[in-house]
Design a protein around this motif. Structure first.
Motif, PDB file in Angstrom:
ATOM      1  N   GLY A 110       0.785  -1.217   0.000  1.00  0.00           N
ATOM      2  CA  GLY A 110       0.000   0.000   0.000  1.00  0.00           C
ATOM      3  C   GLY A 110       0.820   1.271   0.000  1.00  0.00           C
ATOM      4  N   TRP A 111       2.096   1.152   0.346  1.00  0.00           N
ATOM      5  CA  TRP A 111       2.969   2.331   0.387  1.00  0.00           C
ATOM      6  C   TRP A 111       3.812   2.484  -0.884  1.00  0.00           C
ATOM      7  N   GLU A 112       3.641   1.578  -1.839  1.00  0.00           N
ATOM      8  CA  GLU A 112       4.480   1.607  -3.055  1.00  0.00           C
ATOM      9  C   GLU A 112       4.486   2.953  -3.768  1.00  0.00           C
ATOM     10  N   PRO A 113       3.375   3.713  -3.805  1.00  0.00           N
ATOM     11  CA  PRO A 113       3.406   4.993  -4.534  1.00  0.00           C
ATOM     12  C   PRO A 113       4.460   5.970  -4.039  1.00  0.00           C
ATOM     13  N   TYR A 114       4.958   5.779  -2.810  1.00  0.00           N
ATOM     14  CA  TYR A 114       5.961   6.700  -2.290  1.00  0.00           C
ATOM     15  C   TYR A 114       7.381   6.353  -2.712  1.00  0.00           C
ATOM     16  N   GLY A 115       7.615   5.141  -3.199  1.00  0.00           N
ATOM     17  CA  GLY A 115       8.943   4.758  -3.662  1.00  0.00           C
ATOM     18  C   GLY A 115       9.980   4.761  -2.560  1.00  0.00           C
ATOM     19  N   HIS A 132       9.733   9.604  -2.531  1.00  0.00           N
ATOM     20  CA  HIS A 132      10.068   9.701  -3.961  1.00  0.00           C
ATOM     21  C   HIS A 132      11.558   9.921  -4.193  1.00  0.00           C
ATOM     22  N   LEU A 133      12.408   9.515  -3.224  1.00  0.00           N
ATOM     23  CA  LEU A 133      13.839   9.742  -3.350  1.00  0.00           C
ATOM     24  C   LEU A 133      14.416   8.900  -4.488  1.00  0.00           C
ATOM     25  N   GLU A 134      15.445   9.427  -5.114  1.00  0.00           N
ATOM     26  CA  GLU A 134      16.156   8.677  -6.147  1.00  0.00           C
ATOM     27  C   GLU A 134      17.146   7.704  -5.529  1.00  0.00           C
ATOM     28  N   THR A 135      17.850   8.152  -4.467  1.00  0.00           N
ATOM     29  CA  THR A 135      18.809   7.308  -3.767  1.00  0.00           C
ATOM     30  C   THR A 135      18.536   7.351  -2.275  1.00  0.00           C
ATOM     31  N   LEU A 136      18.991   6.315  -1.571  1.00  0.00           N
ATOM     32  CA  LEU A 136      18.902   6.235  -0.121  1.00  0.00           C
ATOM     33  C   LEU A 136      20.314   6.146   0.432  1.00  0.00           C
ATOM     34  N   GLY A 151      19.535  11.208   1.160  1.00  0.00           N
ATOM     35  CA  GLY A 151      19.450  10.667  -0.192  1.00  0.00           C
ATOM     36  C   GLY A 151      19.321  11.835  -1.146  1.00  0.00           C
ATOM     37  N   THR A 152      18.837  11.569  -2.347  1.00  0.00           N
ATOM     38  CA  THR A 152      18.672  12.623  -3.340  1.00  0.00           C
ATOM     39  C   THR A 152      17.241  12.616  -3.877  1.00  0.00           C
ATOM     40  N   ALA A 153      16.804  13.785  -4.297  1.00  0.00           N
ATOM     41  CA  ALA A 153      15.447  13.928  -4.808  1.00  0.00           C
ATOM     42  C   ALA A 153      15.279  13.193  -6.129  1.00  0.00           C
ATOM     43  N   GLY A 154      14.091  12.630  -6.364  1.00  0.00           N
ATOM     44  CA  GLY A 154      13.810  11.908  -7.601  1.00  0.00           C
ATOM     45  C   GLY A 154      12.317  11.814  -7.829  1.00  0.00           C
ATOM     46  N   MET A 155      11.904  10.716  -8.488  1.00  0.00           N
ATOM     47  CA  MET A 155      10.474  10.494  -8.718  1.00  0.00           C
ATOM     48  C   MET A 155      10.152   9.012  -8.629  1.00  0.00           C
ATOM     49  N   SER A 156      10.764   8.343  -7.644  1.00  0.00           N
ATOM     50  CA  SER A 156      10.492   6.919  -7.449  1.00  0.00           C
ATOM     51  C   SER A 156       9.078   6.718  -6.915  1.00  0.00           C
ATOM     52  N   GLY A 157       8.523   5.553  -7.175  1.00  0.00           N
ATOM     53  CA  GLY A 157       7.170   5.236  -6.758  1.00  0.00           C
ATOM     54  C   GLY A 157       6.148   5.694  -7.783  1.00  0.00           C
ATOM     55  N   SER A 158       5.031   4.984  -7.861  1.00  0.00           N
ATOM     56  CA  SER A 158       4.029   5.289  -8.879  1.00  0.00           C
ATOM     57  C   SER A 158       3.265   6.585  -8.590  1.00  0.00           C
ATOM     58  N   GLY A 159       3.398   7.133  -7.360  1.00  0.00           N
ATOM     59  CA  GLY A 159       2.677   8.344  -7.021  1.00  0.00           C
ATOM     60  C   GLY A 159       3.342   9.616  -7.491  1.00  0.00           C
ATOM     61  N   ALA A 160       4.541   9.534  -8.047  1.00  0.00           N
ATOM     62  CA  ALA A 160       5.263  10.733  -8.480  1.00  0.00           C
ATOM     63  C   ALA A 160       5.109  10.906  -9.981  1.00  0.00           C
ATOM     64  N   THR A 161       4.562  12.044 -10.382  1.00  0.00           N
ATOM     65  CA  THR A 161       4.437  12.357 -11.807  1.00  0.00           C
ATOM     66  C   THR A 161       5.512  13.319 -12.267  1.00  0.00           C
ATOM     67  N   VAL A 163       9.721  15.026 -10.774  1.00  0.00           N
ATOM     68  CA  VAL A 163      10.752  15.036  -9.736  1.00  0.00           C
ATOM     69  C   VAL A 163      10.385  16.054  -8.656  1.00  0.00           C
ATOM     70  N   HIS A 164      10.368  15.616  -7.404  1.00  0.00           N
ATOM     71  CA  HIS A 164      10.118  16.509  -6.285  1.00  0.00           C
ATOM     72  C   HIS A 164      10.376  15.740  -4.993  1.00  0.00           C
ATOM     73  N   LEU A 165      10.334  16.438  -3.878  1.00  0.00           N
ATOM     74  CA  LEU A 165      10.413  15.816  -2.557  1.00  0.00           C
ATOM     75  C   LEU A 165       9.061  15.932  -1.874  1.00  0.00           C
ATOM     76  N   HIS A 166       8.460  14.792  -1.572  1.00  0.00           N
ATOM     77  CA  HIS A 166       7.194  14.756  -0.825  1.00  0.00           C
ATOM     78  C   HIS A 166       7.548  14.667   0.653  1.00  0.00           C
ATOM     79  N   PHE A 167       7.081  15.640   1.431  1.00  0.00           N
ATOM     80  CA  PHE A 167       7.448  15.724   2.848  1.00  0.00           C
ATOM     81  C   PHE A 167       6.192  15.785   3.716  1.00  0.00           C
ATOM     82  N   VAL A 168       6.231  15.043   4.847  1.00  0.00           N
ATOM     83  CA  VAL A 168       5.150  15.084   5.827  1.00  0.00           C
ATOM     84  C   VAL A 168       5.761  15.040   7.225  1.00  0.00           C
ATOM     85  N   LEU A 169       5.134  15.767   8.148  1.00  0.00           N
ATOM     86  CA  LEU A 169       5.513  15.714   9.555  1.00  0.00           C
ATOM     87  C   LEU A 169       4.379  15.076  10.343  1.00  0.00           C
TER      88      LEU A 169
END
Length: 536
Positions: A110-115, A132-136, A151-161, A163-169
Motif C-alpha cells: 500500500g505504500w508503493e506509490p511513495y517509492g 520519492h527519493l532517487e537514492t537512499l 538521499g537525493t530527490a527523484g520520482m520513485s514510486g508510482s505516485g510521483a508524476t 521530480v520533487h520531494l514529498h514531505f510530511v511531519l
C-alpha cells in the motif's frame, strides 16, 4: 534534564506573496500522495520544536504543492498537510531536525506509490517522512541531523508524476505493516510551521506557507575572534562548495586574501585562540566527526587535519580556560545526545571526550568566566530550558551537575565573549530574554552578543517581520534599538574588534557582510554594509 510538553501555537496560513526575492527555474511536477497511511486531523507543531527546510544550507526552493492542493485534498488526513518541495533530480535531501532513522527503503504494498522513502524519529515524539527519493544514503538506526544527507530527490514510486520531494511531519506515528509491506502508520498529521533556520520569500519567519513561494535554508553561521592588538580572524563555509575558508584583518583594517582550508562543512565552524596564541579552526565533517586545524604563529601556515573520535551533532562550543591555559571543547555526541568535553594537552592536541550527560537540544555554547578564568558550557535541554554546566574551581566538571537557568528557549544561547558571563536567548514565544529578563521586541533566530568597553551589552537579532538585522544596545537608562536593514540568511556573529569598536558579521542573499561601529561612543553610529566576497 527532563522533557516537558511546551505550549502550542496554531500555524498561520494564507498570506499573499509580496515579493519574489529569489529567481530560479525548476521543472514543474505535480505530486501524487498515493495512499494515506497516518490519519487523524492535523495538529499544531510544538513551538519549541525547531525544524529547518530539508535541503542544503544556502539554497532556495519553492513549494510546488501546499496544503490541500492537487491530490493533497483529503482534508483531515496527512495528505492535506503534506508539502511537495520542488527539488531537482540529484539534489541532496536533509532531515528537518536531529533524530534517528526508523525507515529507509523502497516501499511496497500500500505504500508503493511513495517509492524510496526515509522516516526519522525525532527526540520529542515527532516523525518526519521523505518520499520519492532517487537514492537512499542512510540506514535504519543511523543518527542524523540537518546536515546529514538522507538521499537525493527523484520520482520513485508510482505516485510521483515529476521530480520533487514529498514531505510530511507526524506526531505519534510508527513504522507498521500492511499486507506484508511496511511503512509509516498511525499518529497525527502536523502542520509543520514555523520553519526555523529559514528565510521566507515574503520576508520574516517561515510561516504562512503558500503555493509557489520560495524558502531559503540559512547559510552556515560565520565565527570570529579578536586579538589584543586589534586584529581579527574570521571563519566561515563557502556557500556553494561548503569548503572551510579563513580570512584575517590587521589592526589597521586591512584584510588578507581568503585562505581555503578545505574539507566540507556539515555544521557551522568555530574559531578559537589558546593561551599560547595558537589559532584553531573547528568544523564537523560530512561523516559527523569534529575536525580541526591549527596555526601556531601569526605569519605561519595551517596544519593538516586532526580529529576527535566519535560522531557529533551540530557545532562545537570552544573557550579558553585561562587559569589552566587550555582550550575546552564541548560537543553533543550522536550516540546519546549527551554533552561531552575534551581538553587541550600541553602539546596543543586534545584528549578524548569525557561524558557530562544530559540530553542536549542543538549545539552547546562555551564562555570563559571573568571571575576565575574557568569555562562554563550552556545548552538547551529537551524541555526547551537553558542549563549551565559549571566548571569547578579546579577547572574540572561533574557529570549531570546541571545548573538550571530557566527560560523556555528555542535555538542556541548567545554568550558574550569578553567581560562578565552573560547570556541571551530567543524564547519559544519569540521574545528576546537576557539573563532571565525580557528585553524588548521579538526575533526569529538566536541572538548574537558583544560588550562595549564601557561594559554595556549589545544584542544583535533578526527581525521577526522582515528578517533584517536589528540591534539592541544597553545604556545607563535602559535599552535602545535600531535596525541595519537588509535580508539576513544566517545566524549573526558579533565581537569587539579594532579600537574596541563592535563588529557584526552575517550572510545575506548576496554574500557574507559585516558592519562596524565608526565611533567608539556613539551607539547608533555604524559604517555601511561591506561585502567580504567569499570564494566558492
Amino acid at each position: 534534564m527532563q522533557p516537558t510538553v511546551p505550549r502550542r501555537r496554531t500555524a498561520r496560513r494564507g498570506l499573499t506573496v509580496l515579493a519574489a526575492l529569489f529567481v530560479m527555474t525548476l521543472p514543474l511536477a505535480l505530486a501524487e500522495a498515493g495512499v494515506t497511511p497516518p490519519g487523524g486531523n492535523g495538529v499544531a507543531k510544538d513551538i519549541g520544536f525547531t525544524i529547518t527546510p530539508p535541503w542544503q544550507r544556502g539554497k532556495s526552493f519553492r513549494n510546488g504543492c501546499g496544503y490541500g492542493c492537487y491530490k493533497h485534498d483529503n482534508i483531515g488526513t496527512q495528505d492535506y498537510f503534506a508539502i511537495d518541495w520542488m527539488l531537482p533530480r540529484h539534489e541532496p535531501v536533509h532531515p528537518i531536525a536531529p533524530g534517528r532513522v526508523i525507515l529507509s527503503a523502497d516501499l511496497a504494498g500500500g505504500w508503493e506509490p511513495y517509492g524510496n522513502s526515509v522516516m526519522i524519529e525525532h527526540f520529542n515524539g515527532y516523525q518526519s517522512f521523505y518520499a520519492h527519493l532517487e537514492t537512499l544514503d542512510v540506514a535504519v538506526g543511523d543518527e542524523v541531523d540537518p546536515d546529514t544527507k538522507l538521499g537525493t530527490a527523484g520520482m520513485s514510486g508510482s505516485g510521483a508524476t515529476g521530480v520533487h520531494l514529498h514531505f510530511v511531519l507526524y506526531k505519534g506515528a510508527t513504522v507498521g505493516y500492511n499486507g506484508g509491506a511496511f511503512g509509516p502508520s498511525g499518529g497525527s498529521a502536523v502542520v509543520p510551521e514555523p520553519w526555523s533556520g529559514c528565510t521566507h520569500s515574503a520576508g520574516g519567519d517561515c510561516v504562512d506557507l503558500d503555493y509557489n513561494e520560495w524558502f531559503r535554508r540559512d547559510d552556515f553561521a560565520p565565527d570570529a575572534i579578536a586579538h589584543a592588538d586589534g586584529s581579527l580572524e574570521l571563519l566561515t563555509c563557502a556557500r556553494g562548495t561548503r569548503r572551510l575558508v579563513h580570512r584575517r584583518r590587521d589592526a589597521s583594517g586591512t584584510w588578507t586574501p581568503w585562505v581555503i582550508l578545505g574539507g566540507t562543512c556539515a555544521g557551522s565552524p568555530t574559531i578559537a585562540r589558546d593561551g599560547s596564541g595558537r589559532v584553531y579552526a573547528f568544523v564537523r565533517g560530512l561523516d559527523g566527526t569534529l575536525y580541526y586545524k591549527r596555526r601556531d604563529t601569526s605569519g605561519g601556515g595551517w596544519s593538516g587535519w586532526s580529529w576527535f573520535a566519535d560522531k557529533m551533532i551540530g557545532s562545537a562550543g570552544v573557550a579558553l580556560d585561562t587559569a589552566a591555559n587550555r582550550l575546552r571543547v564541548f560537543a553533543r555526541l550522536a550516540s546519546d545526545d549527551a554533552l561531552n568535553v575534551a581538553s587541550q594537552t600541553s602539546t596543543g592536541s586534545f584528549g578524548g571526550w569525557s561524558r557530562l550527560g544530559g540530553k542536549v537540544l542543538g549545539s552547546p555554547a562555551a564562555v570563559t568566566r571573568s571571575t576565575d578564568g574557568r569555562v562554563d558550557a550552556y545548552v538547551a535541554g529537551t524541555d526547551y530550558n537553558l542549563y549551565r554546566m559549571p566548571a569547578s574551581g579546579s577547572g574540572s566538571y561533574t557529570p549531570e551537575n546541571w545548573d538550571p537557568q530557566g527560560t523556555s528557549l528555542e535555538g542556541a544561547p548567545a554568550l558574550v565573549k569578553e567581560g562578565a558571563t552573560e547570556w541571551a536567548v530567543r524564547s519559544t514565544l519569540d521574545q528576546l530574554i537576557q539573563n532571565g529578563a525580557y528585553v524588548t521586541g521579538s526575533t526569529t533566530h538566536p541572538p548574537a552578543a558583544a560588550r562595549k568597553p564601557n561594559g554595556y551589552l549589545h544584542l544583535f537579532v533578526r527581525d521577526s517581520t522582515t528578517s533584517a538585522a536589528d540591534y539592541l544596545y544597553e545604556q545607563s537608562w535602559g535599552w535602545g534599538n535600531d535596525s541595519f536593514g537588509g535580508l539576513v540568511t544566517s545566524d549573526l556573529e558579533a565581537i569587539r574588534a579594532t579600537g574596541s569598536r563592535l563588529i557584526m558579521f552575517t550572510w545575506g542573499t548576496g554574500g557574507l557582510y559585516f558592519r562596524e561601529q565608526s565611533s567608539l561612543n556613539g551607539t547608533t553610529v555604524w559604517g555601511p554594509w561591506t561585502d567580504l566576497t567569499v570564494p566558492n
